[in-house]
Scaffold this motif. Structure first.
Motif, PDB file in Angstrom:
ATOM      1  N   HIS A   1     -10.749   7.307 -14.680  1.00 26.80           N
ATOM      2  CA  HIS A   1      -9.592   7.428 -13.783  1.00 26.80           C
ATOM      3  C   HIS A   1      -9.789   6.627 -12.500  1.00 26.80           C
TER       4      HIS A   1
ATOM      5  N   LYS B   1      -6.062   4.875  -2.522  1.00 28.57           N
ATOM      6  CA  LYS B   1      -6.990   4.642  -1.413  1.00 28.57           C
ATOM      7  C   LYS B   1      -6.797   3.257  -0.818  1.00 28.57           C
TER       8      LYS B   1
ATOM      9  N   THR C   1      -7.414   6.492  -8.882  1.00 31.24           N
ATOM     10  CA  THR C   1      -7.886   7.020  -7.606  1.00 31.24           C
ATOM     11  C   THR C   1      -8.026   5.920  -6.560  1.00 31.24           C
TER      12      THR C   1
END
Length: 158
Positions: free
Chosen positions: A48, A56, A52
């Motif tokens: 993943h 960010k 993620t």
């Protein structure tokens, strides 16, 4: 991760082709739709990282934009007013960044904000020497860089 990014770009271009409107807002909307669809399809997979890191990266970009606008306004205000508010100083900044890429990106981001300039990196690559145009408190400046740019950048790169 590169494969997923390229797939997301392809989905965004397909969205632009289907709608027939070539504006950056439409492309970004297609990118967001493609990101959401890819996330739905890959929920059960073990990797993943892409899902993620993209939020960010967006958060880092927005934070950098905020800091750049804030620094530009501070420098512009100082140049327009008859009194100078500058308190220049040199800060010895201990880094958590280890690799050449991390150090280079951190120093570039710090230098891009007006009022700061990277002077040197120590021989052991653990300390940055930064010239700061508006230095009120050294410890506060170090903490601001550590909690702001460096933490966000290392979250993306590691």
């Amino acid at each position: 991760m590169v494969k997923q990014f390229l797939m997301n770009l392809l989905l965004a271009f397909i969205w632009v082709a289907l709608t027939g409107v070539l504006y950056y807002t439409n492309f970004l909307f297609g990118f967001a739709i493609g990101f959401f669809l890819m996330w739905l399809m890959n929920r059960n997979e073990s990797d993943h990282r892409y899902f993620t890191r993209v939020p960010k990266i967006i958060g880092f970009f927005l934070y950098f934009l905020y800091e750049m606008i804030k620094a530009n306004l501070q420098v512009a205000y100082d140049m327009v007013t008859p009194k100078f508010f500058m308190k220049p100083g040199i800060v010895k900044y201990p880094m958590n960044a280890k690799s050449d890429v991390e150090i280079n990106l951190l120093s570039t981001v710090i230098s891009l904000t007006p009022g700061t300039l990277i002077l040197d990196v120590s021989e052991d690559r653990k300390v940055l020497y930064i010239h700061v145009m508006y230095l009120k408190d050294k410890e506060q400046f170090i903490q601001q860089i550590k909690d702001g740019f460096e933490r966000r950048l290392l979250e993306i790169l590691r």
